[in-house]
Design a protein around this motif. Structure first.
Motif: not given
Ligand SMILES: O=C(O)CCC(=O)C(=O)O
Length: 269
Positions: A68, A111, A113, A123, A125, A138, A202, A210, A223
């Motif tokens: 992204f 973000l 993409k 992952h 965060d 988030t 989350h 994603a 975000t």
């Molecule tokens: O938007 C994404 O592709 C990943 C977002 C993400 O990892 C996050 O917001 O913690």
């Protein structure tokens, strides 16, 4: 545009709060109406286009770079975007899901993409965050309908207490190692489209990823990351955390509440 809804309470059910506690994430429908999302799609896109300097072609980017375009703290760049990021409604949801008395901003990020953009590897965060508790969350806010081919956010339900993989930065390695571990341990993977107005929240330790964006549209997402208003700074444990300290809460002191001008309280009970 009437923006009152940004500060009106969202009624969360006990089931939704319990779901977040158990699964480490929750997806909520109708958090904001479509016209508000469309309005901020325009505002945020304008800012991203102005500020984006990444013109590296896909073939020269690594996996992270293909995932992204990432622009941070847009609230400091634009008055309208600030209204969105400072929404009491979104902050109230974050606060109630974490069961705390109020939240501060950690930072925001757009973000985007791109069409043809790659996967966002598995992952957690909080690997990057020098925070002393797990009260960090988030809000992932798609700025359009997000069907599966655009790469909506996916969650490993209930994985927020898994330790293996927390040490990994976003990379091909994190995708492979975390994927394998979550599979062996049978965590359900939730892969669903998002309607316009739907928002997920989350936890900092839940594993997520994603898919690639195989559509011909940009997947635009804003975000907002919130922390407990009483969150204290911990001694950084890796380079990412050291960098986050310098960038998102400069001058905060280890062991003390993070209350720098970059971390305003956005909601108090
Ligand atoms: O938007 C994404 O592709 C990943 C977002 C993400 O990892 C996050 O917001 O913690």
């Amino acid at each position: 545009m009437n923006l009152d809804i940004l500060d009106i309470e969202y009624k969360l059910t006990n089931e939704q709060i319990q779901f977040y506690k158990e699964q480490g994430f929750v997806k909520l429908k109708n958090v904001l109406p479509p016209d508000i999302i469309r309005y901020f799609n325009t505002e945020i896109s304008r800012k991203v286009n102005q500020l984006n300097t990444n013109e590296v072609p896909f073939e020269h980017r690594n996996t992270y770079g293909k995932a992204f375009l990432q622009l941070f703290n847009l609230w400091r760049e634009d008055r309208n975007v600030k209204l969105f990021v400072f929404s009491k409604r979104l902050a109230q949801i974050a606060s109630e899901l974490m069961q705390v008395n109020g939240v501060r901003l950690y930072h925001d990020q757009a973000l985007f993409k791109e069409a043809g953009g790659g996967i966002t590897p598995w992952h957690a965060d909080q690997h990057y965050w020098p925070l002393s508790s797990d009260k960090a969350i988030t809000a992932w806010i798609p700025l359009q309908n997000t069907p599966l081919d655009m790469g909506p956010l996916e969650f490993s339900a209930g994985s927020q207490n898994v330790i293996t993989g927390r040490e990994l930065s976003i990379s091909d390695k994190s995708e492979a190692v975390i994927k394998k571990n979550l599979k062996v341990n049978n965590f359900p993977q939730v892969i669903e489209p998002f309607d316009i107005g739907e928002v997920s929240f989350h936890s900092g330790w839940v594993f997520h990823r994603a898919g690639a964006n195989t559509s011909d549209q940009i997947r635009k997402v804003m975000t907002i990351i919130y922390i407990d208003k009483n969150m204290t700074l911990k001694e950084p444990e890796n380079k990412g955390q050291l960098n986050d300290w310098k960038t998102w809460c400069p001058n905060a002191k280890i062991g003390e509440v993070i209350h720098t001008p970059l971390n305003p309280i956005l909601y108090t009970k």
